[in-house]
Design a protein around this motif. Structure first.
Motif, PDB file in Angstrom:
ATOM      1  N   SER A   1     -80.803 -18.400 -86.654  1.00  9.47           N
ATOM      2  CA  SER A   1     -79.691 -18.578 -85.715  1.00  9.47           C
ATOM      3  C   SER A   1     -80.048 -19.501 -84.567  1.00  9.47           C
ATOM      4  N   GLY A   2     -81.343 -19.790 -84.394  1.00 13.66           N
ATOM      5  CA  GLY A   2     -81.766 -20.644 -83.293  1.00 13.66           C
ATOM      6  C   GLY A   2     -81.749 -19.958 -81.950  1.00 13.66           C
ATOM      7  N   SER A   3     -81.811 -18.623 -81.933  1.00 14.33           N
ATOM      8  CA  SER A   3     -81.721 -17.887 -80.673  1.00 14.33           C
ATOM      9  C   SER A   3     -83.035 -17.869 -79.899  1.00 14.33           C
ATOM     10  N   VAL A   4     -84.143 -18.242 -80.551  1.00 12.56           N
ATOM     11  CA  VAL A   4     -85.445 -18.281 -79.885  1.00 12.56           C
ATOM     12  C   VAL A   4     -85.917 -19.728 -79.837  1.00 12.56           C
ATOM     13  N   PRO A   5     -86.214 -20.257 -78.649  1.00 12.76           N
ATOM     14  CA  PRO A   5     -86.596 -21.669 -78.522  1.00 12.76           C
ATOM     15  C   PRO A   5     -87.772 -22.044 -79.426  1.00 12.76           C
ATOM     16  N   GLY A   6     -87.567 -23.044 -80.258  1.00 10.11           N
ATOM     17  CA  GLY A   6     -88.647 -23.559 -81.079  1.00 10.11           C
ATOM     18  C   GLY A   6     -88.885 -22.833 -82.382  1.00 10.11           C
ATOM     19  N   LEU A   7     -88.374 -21.617 -82.549  1.00 11.56           N
ATOM     20  CA  LEU A   7     -88.592 -20.858 -83.776  1.00 11.56           C
ATOM     21  C   LEU A   7     -87.536 -21.247 -84.799  1.00 11.56           C
ATOM     22  N   GLY A   8     -87.952 -21.843 -85.908  1.00  5.68           N
ATOM     23  CA  GLY A   8     -87.010 -22.329 -86.899  1.00  5.68           C
ATOM     24  C   GLY A   8     -87.178 -21.647 -88.243  1.00  5.68           C
ATOM     25  N   ALA A   9     -86.152 -21.747 -89.070  1.00  7.62           N
ATOM     26  CA  ALA A   9     -86.175 -21.231 -90.436  1.00  7.62           C
ATOM     27  C   ALA A   9     -85.934 -22.406 -91.385  1.00  7.62           C
TER      28      ALA A   9
END
Length: 325
Positions: free
Chosen positions: A205-213
């Motif tokens: 969802s992109g809710s955490v800066p920099g953490l991607g899927a």
């Protein structure tokens, strides 16, 4: 076909010939994983640590949402102030350190063929010295307000011994991942949780800066990435379905070596995960020549696990700027 869990119930075997770096000249168990881990030190000046500890979200939810931010006194100062940049080398090295602590077990067999141990004494998570270590994964990895933060490998938050036959209610694989990310200095770049779905959905969802899927059909995992799979009836969740509006059973392992060529799969990578066979275990994962774990249609090359996604934490560097000094 329902995919088995990478967590409980699983058994393990230790085959040193399949370990990362096995057979390389001058690389024994003491240097395990360093072939795919150590990079040449760069010339970039050492960044200065932050003056104040970092604040992170104090609540995480299974749909990927986060709560208010705050400071956790349980996180070591060297991590929360980032004495070194948050980097891939450290995350993989920390995961490998914990794997060595538990005796370097390898879990490559089909989980369906690995029965539960007959006695509690056969579960590493309940052994003296190791049940406390699992408690540290909970204590450091989770937010202080989480009840789970006081679990150990064999006791509840109230210190009561729980039945080994029901230890699935206290599964610590996500606590292990959260611990490694905390100690590596992720701070607000990760969604710490007792459930893998929390940070899978947060990444998607992109809710955490920099953490991607990333889609495993198009992305080749790198050192320090997280390779994730849905478990049980959630094995049919695909990358295109992320993020989900609900939590789901899953498992993630930290990539500790890539571009391997050896048994049991030939082309492969290695991940380290917690609560696999009631321990911290290494698992080899087959890849194609480009290092991907799935083909272009999203079909996993791994007959054991239909890999769902690759999570990419917001690393600041590939390695420590002063590595080796």
């Amino acid at each position: 076909m329902t995919a088995p869990s990478l967590s409980k119930p699983h058994r393990l075997s230790t085959n040193r010939s399949t370990l990362p770096g096995a057979g390389l000249p001058g690389l024994g168990l003491a240097g395990l994983g360093l072939a795919g881990l150590v990079l040449l030190p760069g010339c970039t000046p050492q960044p200065q640590p932050a003056a104040a500890p970092a604040r992170t979200p104090m609540a995480q939810y299974s749909n990927g949402a986060t709560g208010a931010v705050g400071y956790s006194q349980r996180v070591p100062d060297f991590a929360t102030r980032n004495f070194t940049p948050f980097n891939r080398q450290d995350a993989a090295a920390i995961a490998l350190r914990e794997w060595r602590l538990f005796g370097t077990p390898v879990a490559d067999e089909d989980p369906h063929n690995r029965p539960e141990p007959s006695t509690p004494a056969m579960k590493p998570e309940r052994l003296p010295g190791l049940w406390q270590r699992v408690g540290e994964y909970w204590w450091i990895g989770q937010d202080p307000y989480e009840n789970e933060a006081s679990y150990t490998g064999r006791t509840t938050a109230d210190g009561q011994l729980f039945d080994a036959a029901h230890d699935g209610n206290y599964a610590w694989s996500a606590a292990f991942i959260s611990y490694v990310m905390r100690v590596a200095g992720a701070n607000d770049r990760f969604a710490y949780s007792p459930n893998h779905a929390t940070y899978i959905n947060a990444a998607a969802s992109g809710s955490v800066p920099g953490l991607g899927a990333q889609n495993p059909a198009t992305y080749a995992p790198r050192l320090g990435d997280l390779l994730c799979v849905g478990r049980g009836r959630s094995a049919n969740i695909t990358y295109s379905m992320l993020p989900t509006p609900y939590g789901f059973p899953a498992h993630c392992g930290i990539v500790v070596s890539v571009n391997e060529n050896g048994p049991p799969f030939g082309r492969q990578l290695s991940i380290v995960g917690g609560n696999v066979d009631d321990t911290v275990a290494l698992t080899h994962v087959p890849t194609d020549g480009a290092g991907r774990v799935s083909d272009a249609n999203g079909q996993s090359y791994d007959s054991r696990y239909p890999w769902l996604t690759v999570l990419t934490p917001g690393y600041e560097a590939d390695q420590e700027p002063d590595s080796g000094y």
